[in-house]
Every structure is written in structure tokens, then in C-alpha cells.
Write an enzyme that holds these catalytic residues in place. Structure first.
Site: not given
Ligand code: DAT
Ligand code: MG
Length: 152
Positions: A12, A52, A60, A88, A94, A105, A115, A118, A129
Site C-alpha cells: 500500500k 473495496y 472508514f 494472510r 488487519t 503488518r 497497514n 493487502h 482481485e
Molecule cells: P483486511 O485488509 O485485513 O482484509 P478488511 O478487509 O476488513 O481487512 O478491511 C480492508 C481495509 O480497510 C483494511 O486493510 C484497512 C481498512 N480498515 C478496516 N477496518 C478499519 C477500521 N476499523 N478503521 C479504519 N480502517 C479500517
Molecule cells: Mg479484506
């Protein structure tokens, strides 16, 4: 036995900006993943919102789109036995504060938004994706089949 799989990974904009591309790729290669496609690009807002789409409406979401479009990222396709789950695991949770020590991470992330990396969360997500970032033509045949030439 785990089947040979492909998954989509991103470095990222925070980690690109911080100069961590090389170190992150080293961790990935040392875990036995083969890189079968890779490119550097900056996402438009429309593209990021599509990537996304499952998070649309979350509190968020706007901030996530601002962040992921804030600079160039590196997108790659990884291949390995059980690649989706294995990558993963290598990424960690996350939220970098909750990610296991030694995960990408934990090592390179700053907070739950910034973070560093991805990774697709299922084989179905991986298919979607991968197709989002790469055409079939751009992906090499599995490197496991490739031999390094003895002489050039
Ligand atoms: P991951 O990237 O571990 O698959 P996710 O799919 O739940 O996690 O979320 C996608 C992205 O969105 C994540 O990398 C960062 C952001 N994100 C997720 N939860 C968040 C939160 N509570 N506050 C801020 N950003 C968040
Ligand atoms: Mg995800």
C-alpha cells in the site's frame, strides 16, 4: 495437501512511501511464494471504490479511499501451495497493533488504516482481485515449471 493457488497482494502507499517495497518482497519470497505478475500504479478514486466495494457504507470507507489513492502502490500475484491462507498468515491481523510478531503488518504497518499490505481473503476474492489488476496475458506461467538457463 494444499492445492497450488494464486492470490493478489498489494504493497500500500504508506509502505511504498516509506521505502519498504524491497524488504516486503524479500519476506514474501523467503516464504516460498513465486511472483507471477507485478506492477506499480496509482488507483483512481473510482477504481479504489470498485476494489473495496464490500466496504462501501462503512464509517472508514472514505478515509480508506483517500489513503489507498494517496500515492503509488505495488500490485502482485503470488503463487504457492495454499497461497491465499499462507499470505494472510504472513500479513498478520488487519490492525498492526494486534498482528503477530514478525508478520508484515507488525513489521511495516502503522495503524489499522495504514497497514502496509493487502491480501485476498478467499480464493473467490483472489480471482476477482487478480482480474481487477491483471489480464491473463500479463501473468507468467507458473514459475515452478521454469528452469534457470545453465548458460546465457
Ligand atoms: P483486511 O485488509 O485485513 O482484509 P478488511 O478487509 O476488513 O481487512 O478491511 C480492508 C481495509 O480497510 C483494511 O486493510 C484497512 C481498512 N480498515 C478496516 N477496518 C478499519 C477500521 N476499523 N478503521 C479504519 N480502517 C479500517
Ligand atoms: Mg479484506
Amino acid at each position: 495437501m494444499n492445492a497450488l493457488e494464486r492470490t493478489l497482494g498489494l504493497i500500500k502507499p504508506d509502505a511504498v512511501q516509506a521505502g519498504h517495497i524491497g524488504k516486503i518482497l524479500d519476506h514474501i519470497l523467503m516464504r516460498g511464494f513465486r511472483i507471477v505478475g507485478m506492477r506499480m500504479l496509482r488507483l483512481s478514486r473510482t477504481a479504489a471504490e470498485n476494489f473495496y466495494f464490500m466496504h462501501r457504507g462503512r464509517p472508514f470507507f472514505e478515509s480508506l479511499i483517500d489513503f489507498i489513492t494517496s500515492g503509488p502502490l505495488v500490485a502482485f500475484v503470488l503463487e504457492r501451495e495454499g497461497a491465499v491462507h499462507a499470505y494472510r498468515e504472513l500479513m498478520g491481523a488487519t490492525d498492526p497493533a494486534k498482528a503477530a510478531p514478525g508478520t508484515l503488518r507488525a513489521l511495516f504497518g502503522t495503524n489499522v488504516e495504514r497497514n502496509a499490505v493487502h491480501g485476498s481473503d478467499s480464493p473467490e476474492s483472489a480471482r476477482r482481485e487478480i482480474a481487477f489488476f491483471f489480464s491473463e496475458m500479463e501473468l507468467m506461467f507458473p514459475l515452478v515449471e521454469q528452469k534457470i538457463p545453465a548458460e546465457l
